[in-house]
Design a protein around this motif. Structure first.
Motif, short mmCIF file in Angstrom:
data_model
loop_
_atom_site.label_atom_id
_atom_site.label_comp_id
_atom_site.label_asym_id
_atom_site.label_seq_id
_atom_site.Cartn_x
_atom_site.Cartn_y
_atom_site.Cartn_z
N GLY A 51 0.83 -1.20 0.00
CA GLY A 51 0.00 0.00 0.00
C GLY A 51 0.86 1.24 0.00
O GLY A 51 2.04 1.18 -0.36
N LYS A 52 0.27 2.35 0.43
CA LYS A 52 1.01 3.60 0.45
C LYS A 52 1.27 4.04 1.88
O LYS A 52 0.46 3.80 2.77
CB LYS A 52 0.19 4.70 -0.25
CG LYS A 52 0.27 4.64 -1.75
CD LYS A 52 -0.59 5.71 -2.39
CE LYS A 52 -2.06 5.34 -2.30
NZ LYS A 52 -2.96 6.28 -2.99
N HIS A 53 2.41 4.70 2.08
CA HIS A 53 2.68 5.33 3.36
C HIS A 53 2.85 6.82 3.09
O HIS A 53 3.65 7.21 2.26
CB HIS A 53 3.95 4.76 3.97
CG HIS A 53 4.26 5.34 5.32
ND1 HIS A 53 3.59 4.94 6.45
CD2 HIS A 53 5.11 6.30 5.71
CE1 HIS A 53 4.04 5.63 7.48
NE2 HIS A 53 4.97 6.47 7.06
N ILE A 54 2.05 7.64 3.77
CA ILE A 54 2.10 9.08 3.53
C ILE A 54 2.43 9.79 4.84
O ILE A 54 1.75 9.59 5.84
CB ILE A 54 0.75 9.57 2.97
CG1 ILE A 54 0.42 8.80 1.68
CG2 ILE A 54 0.78 11.07 2.69
CD1 ILE A 54 -0.90 9.16 1.04
N ALA A 55 3.49 10.58 4.82
CA ALA A 55 3.88 11.36 6.00
C ALA A 55 3.57 12.82 5.72
O ALA A 55 3.96 13.35 4.68
CB ALA A 55 5.37 11.17 6.29
N VAL A 56 2.83 13.48 6.62
CA VAL A 56 2.49 14.89 6.43
C VAL A 56 2.74 15.67 7.72
O VAL A 56 2.85 15.09 8.80
CB VAL A 56 1.00 15.09 6.01
CG1 VAL A 56 0.64 14.25 4.81
CG2 VAL A 56 0.06 14.79 7.16
#
Lengths: 83, 83
Positions: free
Chosen positions: A41-46
């Motif tokens: 899947g995706k890993h998104i850091a914000v």
């Protein structure tokens, strides 16, 4: 207050994950057959500005629902870290 | 012993992340300008068989180095959970 959010977006368990299947068999080919059930899947850091943790959570929920995740095929989880 | 590993593969901090930049400006367009510094990577969940936690870690390291992550552009972190 500034927060960091780490979001994981994964394909739903009920669905096939062809990319994960391909990686599982590639891992066999390079000599690591012990690894199975690969799901990708995706890993998104914000980073975000919010008055408190609850507001920050609401904003991340909105971002995930409206832009980042496709609810038909993906589920998301996140955790917030105060900076 | 059976382990679950959660692997995060992210673009190196020194590199531009064009996908993340695009998402940052899309978030502004849908009314969430508070979110900034979006960086997008991969999240990979796997299951594996290993005698102990150290062996499991070695296998995951090998999988990341040889197949999952591109060390020139990406860094990886993981954590293991005993099942």
């Amino acid at each position: 207050m500034k927060f960091k959010a780490e979001i994981d977006i994964m394909p739903l368990k009920e669905l096939l994950d062809p990319q994960g299947k391909a990686v599982t068999s590639s891992l066999k080919n390079i000599g690591i057959p012990e690894i199975s059930d690969v799901r990708i899947g995706k890993h998104i850091a914000v980073e975000l500005e919010a008055d408190d943790e609850e507001t920050a959570g609401t904003k991340i929920d909105k971002a995930c629902k409206e832009l980042l995740a496709n609810p038909i095929m993906e589920s998301y989880t996140y955790h917030l870290i105060k900076m």
